[in-house]
Design a protein around this motif. Structure first.
Motif, PDB file in Angstrom:
ATOM      1  N   LEU A   1       0.830  -1.204   0.000  1.00 41.98           N
ATOM      2  CA  LEU A   1       0.000   0.000   0.000  1.00 41.98           C
ATOM      3  C   LEU A   1       0.866   1.258   0.000  1.00 41.98           C
ATOM      4  CD1 LEU A   1      -2.914  -0.880   2.471  1.00 41.98           C
ATOM      5  CD2 LEU A   1      -3.003  -0.785  -0.028  1.00 41.98           C
ATOM      6  N   ASN A   2       1.914   1.250   0.790  1.00 42.24           N
ATOM      7  CA  ASN A   2       2.816   2.398   0.879  1.00 42.24           C
ATOM      8  C   ASN A   2       3.497   2.664  -0.465  1.00 42.24           C
ATOM      9  OD1 ASN A   2       3.922   4.432   2.670  1.00 42.24           O
ATOM     10  ND2 ASN A   2       5.866   3.343   2.468  1.00 42.24           N
ATOM     11  N   ALA A   3       4.012   1.611  -1.083  1.00 42.23           N
ATOM     12  CA  ALA A   3       4.702   1.754  -2.372  1.00 42.23           C
ATOM     13  C   ALA A   3       3.742   2.220  -3.462  1.00 42.23           C
ATOM     14  CB  ALA A   3       5.357   0.433  -2.767  1.00 42.23           C
ATOM     15  N   LEU A   4       2.519   1.703  -3.450  1.00 40.80           N
ATOM     16  CA  LEU A   4       1.543   2.095  -4.471  1.00 40.80           C
ATOM     17  C   LEU A   4       1.064   3.524  -4.275  1.00 40.80           C
ATOM     18  CD1 LEU A   4      -0.536  -1.179  -4.827  1.00 40.80           C
ATOM     19  CD2 LEU A   4       1.242  -0.294  -6.356  1.00 40.80           C
ATOM     20  N   GLU A   5       0.992   3.961  -3.021  1.00 44.14           N
ATOM     21  CA  GLU A   5       0.610   5.343  -2.771  1.00 44.14           C
ATOM     22  C   GLU A   5       1.698   6.290  -3.299  1.00 44.14           C
ATOM     23  OE1 GLU A   5      -1.380   7.924   0.777  1.00 44.14           O
ATOM     24  OE2 GLU A   5       0.291   6.628   1.343  1.00 44.14           O
ATOM     25  N   GLU A   6       2.961   5.890  -3.133  1.00 42.96           N
ATOM     26  CA  GLU A   6       4.083   6.696  -3.617  1.00 42.96           C
ATOM     27  C   GLU A   6       4.166   6.705  -5.138  1.00 42.96           C
ATOM     28  OE1 GLU A   6       7.631   5.133  -1.831  1.00 42.96           O
ATOM     29  OE2 GLU A   6       7.068   5.816   0.167  1.00 42.96           O
ATOM     30  N   ASN A   7       3.878   5.552  -5.756  1.00 45.48           N
ATOM     31  CA  ASN A   7       4.010   5.428  -7.213  1.00 45.48           C
ATOM     32  C   ASN A   7       2.886   4.549  -7.761  1.00 45.48           C
ATOM     33  OD1 ASN A   7       4.756   5.168  -9.863  1.00 45.48           O
ATOM     34  ND2 ASN A   7       6.725   4.198  -9.461  1.00 45.48           N
TER      35      ASN A   7
ATOM     36  N   GLN B   1       1.797   4.105 -10.639  1.00 44.46           N
ATOM     37  CA  GLN B   1       2.031   3.546 -11.973  1.00 44.46           C
ATOM     38  C   GLN B   1       3.121   2.479 -11.998  1.00 44.46           C
ATOM     39  OE1 GLN B   1       2.601   6.695 -14.828  1.00 44.46           O
ATOM     40  NE2 GLN B   1       0.798   7.796 -14.147  1.00 44.46           N
ATOM     41  N   ILE B   2       3.620   2.087 -10.836  1.00 46.81           N
ATOM     42  CA  ILE B   2       4.685   1.085 -10.759  1.00 46.81           C
ATOM     43  C   ILE B   2       4.181  -0.239 -11.335  1.00 46.81           C
ATOM     44  CG2 ILE B   2       4.083   0.272  -8.438  1.00 46.81           C
ATOM     45  CD1 ILE B   2       7.130   0.191  -7.843  1.00 46.81           C
ATOM     46  N   THR B   3       5.061  -0.963 -11.998  1.00 47.70           N
ATOM     47  CA  THR B   3       4.668  -2.268 -12.530  1.00 47.70           C
ATOM     48  C   THR B   3       4.767  -3.312 -11.427  1.00 47.70           C
ATOM     49  OG1 THR B   3       6.903  -2.946 -13.196  1.00 47.70           O
ATOM     50  CG2 THR B   3       5.610  -1.660 -14.809  1.00 47.70           C
ATOM     51  N   GLN B   4       4.093  -4.433 -11.642  1.00 47.49           N
ATOM     52  CA  GLN B   4       4.168  -5.518 -10.656  1.00 47.49           C
ATOM     53  C   GLN B   4       5.609  -6.013 -10.525  1.00 47.49           C
ATOM     54  OE1 GLN B   4       1.276  -8.666 -10.986  1.00 47.49           O
ATOM     55  NE2 GLN B   4      -0.379  -7.229 -11.456  1.00 47.49           N
ATOM     56  N   ARG B   5       6.312  -6.077 -11.626  1.00 48.06           N
ATOM     57  CA  ARG B   5       7.711  -6.534 -11.589  1.00 48.06           C
ATOM     58  C   ARG B   5       8.576  -5.572 -10.774  1.00 48.06           C
ATOM     59  NH1 ARG B   5       9.496 -10.480 -14.275  1.00 48.06           N
ATOM     60  NH2 ARG B   5       7.848 -10.393 -15.830  1.00 48.06           N
ATOM     61  N   GLU B   6       8.398  -4.266 -11.007  1.00 50.21           N
ATOM     62  CA  GLU B   6       9.155  -3.264 -10.248  1.00 50.21           C
ATOM     63  C   GLU B   6       8.798  -3.327  -8.764  1.00 50.21           C
ATOM     64  OE1 GLU B   6       9.545   0.206 -13.697  1.00 50.21           O
ATOM     65  OE2 GLU B   6       7.784   0.166 -12.400  1.00 50.21           O
ATOM     66  N   LEU B   7       7.523  -3.508  -8.480  1.00 48.19           N
ATOM     67  CA  LEU B   7       7.071  -3.602  -7.095  1.00 48.19           C
ATOM     68  C   LEU B   7       7.676  -4.829  -6.413  1.00 48.19           C
ATOM     69  CD1 LEU B   7       5.212  -2.287  -4.973  1.00 48.19           C
ATOM     70  CD2 LEU B   7       3.343  -3.681  -5.875  1.00 48.19           C
TER      71      LEU B   7
ATOM     72  N   ALA C   1      -0.967  -0.572 -19.411  1.00 45.49           N
ATOM     73  CA  ALA C   1      -0.376  -0.493 -18.084  1.00 45.49           C
ATOM     74  C   ALA C   1      -1.505  -0.329 -17.075  1.00 45.49           C
ATOM     75  CB  ALA C   1       0.600   0.665 -18.009  1.00 45.49           C
ATOM     76  N   TYR C   2      -1.139  -0.340 -15.815  1.00 38.20           N
ATOM     77  CA  TYR C   2      -2.125  -0.238 -14.755  1.00 38.20           C
ATOM     78  C   TYR C   2      -1.833   0.955 -13.871  1.00 38.20           C
ATOM     79  CZ  TYR C   2      -3.299  -4.976 -16.115  1.00 38.20           C
ATOM     80  OH  TYR C   2      -3.684  -6.074 -16.825  1.00 38.20           O
ATOM     81  N   LEU C   3      -2.885   1.490 -13.317  1.00 38.31           N
ATOM     82  CA  LEU C   3      -2.794   2.547 -12.329  1.00 38.31           C
ATOM     83  C   LEU C   3      -3.413   1.981 -11.054  1.00 38.31           C
ATOM     84  CD1 LEU C   3      -2.114   5.555 -11.808  1.00 38.31           C
ATOM     85  CD2 LEU C   3      -4.467   6.076 -12.442  1.00 38.31           C
ATOM     86  N   TYR C   4      -2.632   1.930  -9.997  1.00 37.67           N
ATOM     87  CA  TYR C   4      -3.086   1.363  -8.729  1.00 37.67           C
ATOM     88  C   TYR C   4      -3.505   2.498  -7.802  1.00 37.67           C
ATOM     89  CZ  TYR C   4      -0.678  -2.700 -10.578  1.00 37.67           C
ATOM     90  OH  TYR C   4      -0.261  -3.735 -11.375  1.00 37.67           O
ATOM     91  N   LEU C   5      -4.756   2.529  -7.419  1.00 38.32           N
ATOM     92  CA  LEU C   5      -5.285   3.598  -6.578  1.00 38.32           C
ATOM     93  C   LEU C   5      -5.795   3.037  -5.260  1.00 38.32           C
ATOM     94  CD1 LEU C   5      -7.302   5.451  -9.360  1.00 38.32           C
ATOM     95  CD2 LEU C   5      -5.055   6.058  -8.457  1.00 38.32           C
TER      96      LEU C   5
END
Length: 121
Positions: free
Chosen positions: A17-23, A25-31, A68-72
C-alpha cells in the motif's frame, strides 16, 4: 457460495500500500523487486487488496503497444494503511530492540573473550 478472503502478511500489506501510494504507476515486476517479493506473491497480494476493497486497479495506455495499470488506494485502503503503519512501526521497533540486545550481548562476549585472551598471554 461463500467468498474466500485471502490472507496477506501485514508487513507486505503495508509495504505494498505504501509503495503504491508513492508510485501508482509502478509495474508488478518493479514492485516485486522493490519489496523483495516474488512476482507471483505481488500478484496474489494485489488481487487480495482489490478483493478486500483497499485497492482499485485501472487500465490505461502508456503507448500504442502496451497497456499499463494505475493502482489507486481506496478510502478504506488509505485508512487501513494508517493502522497498518502503526502496527508495522511497533513490530519493527520491537525487532530493533531485540536485535540491539543481541548485538550488545555478542559485543560483550567478544570484549570479555579478548580481555581473557590478553590476560592468558
Amino acid at each position: 457460495m461463500a467468498k474466500i478472503t485471502k490472507h496477506i502478511d501485514p508487513d507486505i500489506h503495508f509495504r505494498v500500500l505504501n509503495a503504491l501510494e508513492e508510485n501508482p504507476q509502478i509495474t508488478q515486476r518493479e514492485l516485486a523487486q522493490k519489496l523483495g517479493v516474488s512476482l507471483g506473491g505481488i500478484n496474489f497480494c494485489l488481487k487480495a487488496l482489490v478483493e478486500i476493497g483497499h485497492l482499485k486497479i485501472n487500465n490505461f495506455q502508456k503507448n500504442s503497444n502496451k497497456s499499463a495499470y494505475l493502482y489507486l488506494l481506496t478510502p478504506t485502503g488509505l485508512s487501513n494503511k494508517a493502522m497498518l503503519a502503526t502496527s508495522f512501526l511497533k513490530r519493527k521497533m520491537d525487532e530493533y530492540k531485540a536485535l540491539k540486545m543481541e548485538i550488545d550481548l555478542v559485543k560483550s562476549k567478544i570484549k570479555d573473550s579478548n580481555l581473557m585472551n590478553r590476560g592468558s598471554r
